[in-house]
Design a protein around this motif. Structure first.
Motif, PDB file in Angstrom:
ATOM      1  N   LYS A  47     -30.970  15.991  29.999  1.00 21.12           N
ATOM      2  CA  LYS A  47     -30.530  14.682  30.476  1.00 21.12           C
ATOM      3  C   LYS A  47     -29.367  14.163  29.643  1.00 21.12           C
ATOM      4  N   GLN A  48     -29.460  14.287  28.329  1.00 20.26           N
ATOM      5  CA  GLN A  48     -28.391  13.836  27.446  1.00 20.26           C
ATOM      6  C   GLN A  48     -27.102  14.609  27.708  1.00 20.26           C
ATOM      7  N   THR A  49     -27.236  15.901  27.994  1.00 20.06           N
ATOM      8  CA  THR A  49     -26.067  16.726  28.308  1.00 20.06           C
ATOM      9  C   THR A  49     -25.378  16.229  29.571  1.00 20.06           C
ATOM     10  N   LYS A  50     -26.163  15.927  30.604  1.00 16.04           N
ATOM     11  CA  LYS A  50     -25.599  15.453  31.867  1.00 16.04           C
ATOM     12  C   LYS A  50     -24.923  14.093  31.699  1.00 16.04           C
ATOM     13  N   ILE A  51     -25.498  13.244  30.876  1.00 16.84           N
ATOM     14  CA  ILE A  51     -24.918  11.916  30.660  1.00 16.84           C
ATOM     15  C   ILE A  51     -23.579  12.034  29.939  1.00 16.84           C
ATOM     16  N   LEU A  52     -23.514  12.889  28.934  1.00 14.87           N
ATOM     17  CA  LEU A  52     -22.248  13.099  28.229  1.00 14.87           C
ATOM     18  C   LEU A  52     -21.211  13.731  29.156  1.00 14.87           C
ATOM     19  N   GLU A  53     -21.645  14.646  30.019  1.00 17.13           N
ATOM     20  CA  GLU A  53     -20.732  15.251  30.989  1.00 17.13           C
ATOM     21  C   GLU A  53     -20.202  14.183  31.945  1.00 17.13           C
ATOM     22  N   THR A  54     -21.079  13.316  32.413  1.00 21.06           N
ATOM     23  CA  THR A  54     -20.676  12.252  33.333  1.00 21.06           C
ATOM     24  C   THR A  54     -19.680  11.308  32.680  1.00 21.06           C
ATOM     25  N   ALA A  55     -19.838  11.099  31.380  1.00 28.24           N
ATOM     26  CA  ALA A  55     -18.943  10.200  30.648  1.00 28.24           C
ATOM     27  C   ALA A  55     -17.675  10.899  30.172  1.00 28.24           C
ATOM     28  N   GLY A  56     -17.555  12.210  30.444  1.00 29.78           N
ATOM     29  CA  GLY A  56     -16.375  12.958  30.022  1.00 29.78           C
ATOM     30  C   GLY A  56     -16.352  13.306  28.547  1.00 29.78           C
ATOM     31  N   LEU A  57     -17.527  13.369  27.920  1.00 29.45           N
ATOM     32  CA  LEU A  57     -17.601  13.614  26.475  1.00 29.45           C
ATOM     33  C   LEU A  57     -18.247  14.951  26.113  1.00 29.45           C
ATOM     34  N   LEU A  58     -18.576  15.757  27.103  1.00 28.23           N
ATOM     35  CA  LEU A  58     -19.323  16.979  26.823  1.00 28.23           C
ATOM     36  C   LEU A  58     -18.545  17.951  25.945  1.00 28.23           C
ATOM     37  N   GLU A  59     -17.271  18.129  26.215  1.00 31.58           N
ATOM     38  CA  GLU A  59     -16.471  19.042  25.397  1.00 31.58           C
ATOM     39  C   GLU A  59     -16.362  18.544  23.967  1.00 31.58           C
TER      40      GLU A  59
END
Length: 258
Positions: A47-59
């Protein structure tokens, strides 16, 4: 073989099978207990991974998903009715689990997302920059696709109108058709789109045949996947509406969470 020996052999066989069943049951129960914390942790990490991806912060997170999430994301449980913050465990909350409990859910009057029941509360995620300013609000969404419910997240800029991204996961749509909601090319169509028009009406549309150039409210439909495309649109319209995040959006824009 005598009748007595036959009975003894049968009894020993039954006893042996019974013991094996007990041992297997004990192993399964023990494994479930031992593995549950790990499963819970992995689910939270996803879930945390998806939220960071949605916010554009995953990379930016690299291998430290938990660290960046803890630093940049503030989760708030809200009442859908009032749009205000309420008490609750934001990490363990599951909308569909609460939706199955009549005491914790309601039946929407305009169930365009085909959910049947909706949890009274929801968790929203305020994503901040290095200075602590909220730049993205991530809203979980769920609605019917072709075969089953589709779960995802919508990332909106701080105006709660401009789209940062729409990320889907946990879906059973047809590969090559409805499952194209996971295609990076389709996801790339969302940034910059506007969910509401100037009169604050929900205006986002999934356009069959493709959105016209410059259409800030239109996103290309998925080719050959009309029902999935319709599901995306009705899901967004429901969750952005008055029975979804509408009261929260109004409250947030008025400074209700600041």
């Amino acid at each position: 073989m005598s009748e007595t020996k036959k009975k003894e052999t049968f009894g020993r066989t039954v006893g042996f099978v019974f013991i094996i069943c007990l041992v297997c049951a004990a192993l399964v129960s023990t494994s479930a207990v031992v593995l549950k914390p790990l499963q819970t942790a992995n689910k939270l990490l996803d879930k945390q991974t998806k939220i960071l991806e949605t916010a554009g912060l995953l990379e930016l997170a690299g291998d430290d998903i938990v660290g960046l999430y803890t630093q940049r994301v503030e989760a708030k449980m809200i009442s859908l009715e009032t749009g205000k913050v309420v008490e609750g465990d934001v990490n363990s909350f599951e909308e569909r689990a609460d939706a199955r409990d009549p005491a914790k859910s309601f039946k929407p009057e305009n169930d365009i997302a085909s959910l049947n029941r909706v949890a009274k509360n929801a968790v929203v995620y305020l994503v901040k920059d290095e200075q602590g300013k909220v730049t993205t609000i991530v809203l979980p969404i769920v609605g019917s696709g072709l075969w089953d419910l589709m779960y995802g997240f919508v990332g909106l800029e701080s105006d709660l109108n401009t789209v940062k991204s729409v990320i889907y996961s946990d879906l059973k749509e047809t590969p090559g058709l409805g499952a194209e909601v996971l295609n990076p090319n389709w996801k790339a169509l969302w940034p910059g789109k506007k969910m509401f028009d100037k009169q604050n009406n929900i205006a986002i549309q999934i356009v069959k045949g493709g959105a016209k150039a410059g259409d800030v409210h239109g996103v290309d439909a998925l080719s050959g996947a009309t029902l999935t495309s319709n599901g995306v649109e009705t899901t967004l319209h429901f969750w952005l509406g008055e029975e979804g995040y509408g009261p929260f959006i109004t409250n947030y824009r008025a400074g209700g969470l600041n």
